[in-house]
Design a protein around this motif. Structure first.
Motif, PDB file in Angstrom:
ATOM      1  N   LYS A   4       0.864  -1.180   0.000  1.00 39.59           N
ATOM      2  CA  LYS A   4       0.000   0.000   0.000  1.00 39.59           C
ATOM      3  C   LYS A   4       0.897   1.225   0.000  1.00 39.59           C
ATOM      4  O   LYS A   4       1.746   1.374   0.877  1.00 39.59           O
ATOM      5  CB  LYS A   4      -0.905   0.002   1.222  1.00 39.59           C
ATOM      6  N   VAL A   5       0.737   2.088  -1.016  1.00 44.00           N
ATOM      7  CA  VAL A   5       1.509   3.324  -1.120  1.00 44.00           C
ATOM      8  C   VAL A   5       0.582   4.467  -0.733  1.00 44.00           C
ATOM      9  O   VAL A   5      -0.452   4.683  -1.382  1.00 44.00           O
ATOM     10  CB  VAL A   5       2.068   3.526  -2.546  1.00 44.00           C
ATOM     11  N   LEU A   6       0.945   5.171   0.323  1.00 41.91           N
ATOM     12  CA  LEU A   6       0.107   6.239   0.870  1.00 41.91           C
ATOM     13  C   LEU A   6       0.713   7.601   0.570  1.00 41.91           C
ATOM     14  O   LEU A   6       1.903   7.813   0.769  1.00 41.91           O
ATOM     15  CB  LEU A   6      -0.021   6.077   2.385  1.00 41.91           C
ATOM     16  N   ASP A  14      -2.700   0.157  -4.051  1.00 39.34           N
ATOM     17  CA  ASP A  14      -3.045  -0.891  -3.097  1.00 39.34           C
ATOM     18  C   ASP A  14      -3.004  -2.210  -3.863  1.00 39.34           C
ATOM     19  O   ASP A  14      -3.940  -2.533  -4.588  1.00 39.34           O
ATOM     20  CB  ASP A  14      -4.423  -0.630  -2.503  1.00 39.34           C
ATOM     21  N   LYS A  15      -1.906  -2.935  -3.735  1.00 38.46           N
ATOM     22  CA  LYS A  15      -1.678  -4.152  -4.525  1.00 38.46           C
ATOM     23  C   LYS A  15      -1.488  -5.354  -3.610  1.00 38.46           C
ATOM     24  O   LYS A  15      -0.850  -5.257  -2.565  1.00 38.46           O
ATOM     25  CB  LYS A  15      -0.423  -4.007  -5.406  1.00 38.46           C
ATOM     26  N   THR A  41      12.293   1.487   7.325  1.00 31.71           N
ATOM     27  CA  THR A  41      13.423   2.204   6.749  1.00 31.71           C
ATOM     28  C   THR A  41      12.952   3.524   6.155  1.00 31.71           C
ATOM     29  O   THR A  41      11.808   3.642   5.713  1.00 31.71           O
ATOM     30  CB  THR A  41      14.155   1.358   5.677  1.00 31.71           C
ATOM     31  N   ALA A  42      13.832   4.508   6.172  1.00 34.33           N
ATOM     32  CA  ALA A  42      13.564   5.802   5.545  1.00 34.33           C
ATOM     33  C   ALA A  42      13.912   5.701   4.067  1.00 34.33           C
ATOM     34  O   ALA A  42      14.959   5.160   3.710  1.00 34.33           O
ATOM     35  CB  ALA A  42      14.382   6.895   6.209  1.00 34.33           C
ATOM     36  N   LEU A  43      13.033   6.199   3.221  1.00 31.70           N
ATOM     37  CA  LEU A  43      13.255   6.186   1.776  1.00 31.70           C
ATOM     38  C   LEU A  43      13.746   7.550   1.318  1.00 31.70           C
ATOM     39  O   LEU A  43      13.312   8.576   1.838  1.00 31.70           O
ATOM     40  CB  LEU A  43      11.965   5.848   1.034  1.00 31.70           C
ATOM     41  N   CYS A  44      14.620   7.543   0.330  1.00 30.36           N
ATOM     42  CA  CYS A  44      15.032   8.800  -0.290  1.00 30.36           C
ATOM     43  C   CYS A  44      14.329   8.888  -1.646  1.00 30.36           C
ATOM     44  O   CYS A  44      13.817   7.888  -2.150  1.00 30.36           O
ATOM     45  CB  CYS A  44      16.548   8.863  -0.426  1.00 30.36           C
ATOM     46  N   PRO A  45      14.271  10.058  -2.232  1.00 25.69           N
ATOM     47  CA  PRO A  45      13.625  10.179  -3.546  1.00 25.69           C
ATOM     48  C   PRO A  45      14.299   9.250  -4.554  1.00 25.69           C
ATOM     49  O   PRO A  45      15.526   9.181  -4.623  1.00 25.69           O
ATOM     50  CB  PRO A  45      13.840  11.648  -3.921  1.00 25.69           C
ATOM     51  N   GLY A  46      13.479   8.524  -5.288  1.00 23.13           N
ATOM     52  CA  GLY A  46      14.032   7.593  -6.265  1.00 23.13           C
ATOM     53  C   GLY A  46      12.945   6.715  -6.866  1.00 23.13           C
ATOM     54  O   GLY A  46      11.764   7.049  -6.847  1.00 23.13           O
ATOM     55  N   ILE A  47      13.359   5.562  -7.365  1.00 25.22           N
ATOM     56  CA  ILE A  47      12.455   4.631  -8.020  1.00 25.22           C
ATOM     57  C   ILE A  47      12.179   3.455  -7.094  1.00 25.22           C
ATOM     58  O   ILE A  47      13.110   2.830  -6.589  1.00 25.22           O
ATOM     59  CB  ILE A  47      13.042   4.104  -9.346  1.00 25.22           C
ATOM     60  N   LEU A  48      10.904   3.170  -6.864  1.00 24.55           N
ATOM     61  CA  LEU A  48      10.481   1.990  -6.133  1.00 24.55           C
ATOM     62  C   LEU A  48       9.946   1.013  -7.179  1.00 24.55           C
ATOM     63  O   LEU A  48       9.141   1.399  -8.026  1.00 24.55           O
ATOM     64  CB  LEU A  48       9.385   2.349  -5.123  1.00 24.55           C
ATOM     65  N   VAL A  49      10.404  -0.218  -7.137  1.00 25.73           N
ATOM     66  CA  VAL A  49       9.996  -1.235  -8.107  1.00 25.73           C
ATOM     67  C   VAL A  49       9.259  -2.329  -7.360  1.00 25.73           C
ATOM     68  O   VAL A  49       9.716  -2.779  -6.297  1.00 25.73           O
ATOM     69  CB  VAL A  49      11.226  -1.851  -8.817  1.00 25.73           C
ATOM     70  N   TYR A  50       8.107  -2.749  -7.891  1.00 27.51           N
ATOM     71  CA  TYR A  50       7.446  -3.935  -7.344  1.00 27.51           C
ATOM     72  C   TYR A  50       6.988  -4.808  -8.492  1.00 27.51           C
ATOM     73  O   TYR A  50       6.836  -4.362  -9.620  1.00 27.51           O
ATOM     74  CB  TYR A  50       6.290  -3.575  -6.408  1.00 27.51           C
ATOM     75  N   GLU A  51       6.806  -6.088  -8.188  1.00 26.49           N
ATOM     76  CA  GLU A  51       6.431  -7.046  -9.219  1.00 26.49           C
ATOM     77  C   GLU A  51       5.259  -7.895  -8.739  1.00 26.49           C
ATOM     78  O   GLU A  51       5.264  -8.410  -7.621  1.00 26.49           O
ATOM     79  CB  GLU A  51       7.612  -7.951  -9.547  1.00 26.49           C
ATOM     80  N   VAL A  68       7.413   0.543   5.825  1.00 27.71           N
ATOM     81  CA  VAL A  68       7.217  -0.297   7.001  1.00 27.71           C
ATOM     82  C   VAL A  68       6.729  -1.663   6.539  1.00 27.71           C
ATOM     83  O   VAL A  68       5.723  -1.748   5.836  1.00 27.71           O
ATOM     84  CB  VAL A  68       6.174   0.316   7.969  1.00 27.71           C
ATOM     85  N   LYS A  69       7.439  -2.731   6.931  1.00 29.63           N
ATOM     86  CA  LYS A  69       7.007  -4.091   6.609  1.00 29.63           C
ATOM     87  C   LYS A  69       6.637  -4.784   7.903  1.00 29.63           C
ATOM     88  O   LYS A  69       7.447  -4.879   8.818  1.00 29.63           O
ATOM     89  CB  LYS A  69       8.101  -4.886   5.906  1.00 29.63           C
ATOM     90  N   THR A  70       5.391  -5.256   7.980  1.00 31.26           N
ATOM     91  CA  THR A  70       4.928  -6.031   9.125  1.00 31.26           C
ATOM     92  C   THR A  70       4.196  -7.248   8.576  1.00 31.26           C
ATOM     93  O   THR A  70       3.135  -7.119   7.973  1.00 31.26           O
ATOM     94  CB  THR A  70       3.985  -5.219  10.034  1.00 31.26           C
ATOM     95  N   GLY A  71       4.787  -8.405   8.774  1.00 25.42           N
ATOM     96  CA  GLY A  71       4.210  -9.633   8.233  1.00 25.42           C
ATOM     97  C   GLY A  71       4.140  -9.539   6.717  1.00 25.42           C
ATOM     98  O   GLY A  71       5.114  -9.158   6.064  1.00 25.42           O
ATOM     99  N   PRO A  72       2.967  -9.826   6.145  1.00 25.94           N
ATOM    100  CA  PRO A  72       2.846  -9.756   4.685  1.00 25.94           C
ATOM    101  C   PRO A  72       2.527  -8.352   4.164  1.00 25.94           C
ATOM    102  O   PRO A  72       2.445  -8.140   2.960  1.00 25.94           O
ATOM    103  CB  PRO A  72       1.676 -10.710   4.392  1.00 25.94           C
ATOM    104  N   ASP A  73       2.353  -7.394   5.065  1.00 23.48           N
ATOM    105  CA  ASP A  73       1.940  -6.041   4.666  1.00 23.48           C
ATOM    106  C   ASP A  73       3.136  -5.094   4.595  1.00 23.48           C
ATOM    107  O   ASP A  73       3.945  -5.030   5.516  1.00 23.48           O
ATOM    108  CB  ASP A  73       0.913  -5.473   5.642  1.00 23.48           C
ATOM    109  N   VAL A  74       3.193  -4.355   3.486  1.00 22.33           N
ATOM    110  CA  VAL A  74       4.232  -3.342   3.305  1.00 22.33           C
ATOM    111  C   VAL A  74       3.530  -2.012   3.061  1.00 22.33           C
ATOM    112  O   VAL A  74       2.750  -1.872   2.110  1.00 22.33           O
ATOM    113  CB  VAL A  74       5.154  -3.677   2.109  1.00 22.33           C
ATOM    114  N   LEU A  75       3.774  -1.047   3.941  1.00 21.79           N
ATOM    115  CA  LEU A  75       3.216   0.299   3.802  1.00 21.79           C
ATOM    116  C   LEU A  75       4.342   1.242   3.417  1.00 21.79           C
ATOM    117  O   LEU A  75       5.397   1.254   4.056  1.00 21.79           O
ATOM    118  CB  LEU A  75       2.587   0.778   5.105  1.00 21.79           C
TER     119      LEU A  75
END
Length: 129
Positions: A4-6, A14-15, A41-51, A68-75
């Motif tokens: 989930k990208v907020l 929301d994938k 983790t803190a992210l810096c400006p850039g490219i986030l890739v997901y598949e 933030v990754k908690t179990g199967p959820d990544v926010l």
């Protein structure tokens, strides 16, 4: 995994069924697979890739934020984000939009600094009067 990208005022993406995620931090690229331990983790400006199986590899240009990754959820919480299939077009769009916004932010900060300085000066004169 569920991604989930907020953004500040909306849910950008929301994938579910995400196979892998690669994000950029100040220390370098950061990869996530489903069995990875929970983390923040803190992210810096850039490219986030997901598949995903349905979409394949998807590229998101993101501003600084937090992952933030908690179990199967990544926010992922960021100020701005854009999506694209072609990295060349995404890079052009990012440069155009993000750089324009950065210039607007610099201008707004300059105006705010002048307003604050003027307020403090008037307040100091009022206190001595």
């Amino acid at each position: 995994m569920n991604l989930k990208v907020l953004l500040p005022f909306q849910i950008f993406a929301d994938k579910s069924g995400v196979k892998r995620i690669v994000a950029e931090t100040r220390q370098g690229s950061f990869g996530l697979l489903p069995q990875r331990q929970d983390c923040v983790t803190a992210l810096c400006p850039g490219i986030l890739v997901y598949e995903t199986a349905a979409d394949g590899e998807v590229f998101l240009a993101v501003d600084e934020g937090v992952l933030v990754k908690t179990g199967p959820d990544v926010l992922v919480s960021v100020r701005r984000a854009m999506t694209g299939k072609d990295l060349g077009q995404l890079r052009e769009a990012v440069e155009q939009e993000f750089l324009e916004l950065d210039e607007d932010e610099r201008s707004a900060r300059s105006v705010m600094a002048k307003l604050e300085t003027g307020f403090l000066r008037r307040f100091a004169n009022f206190k001595h009067a």
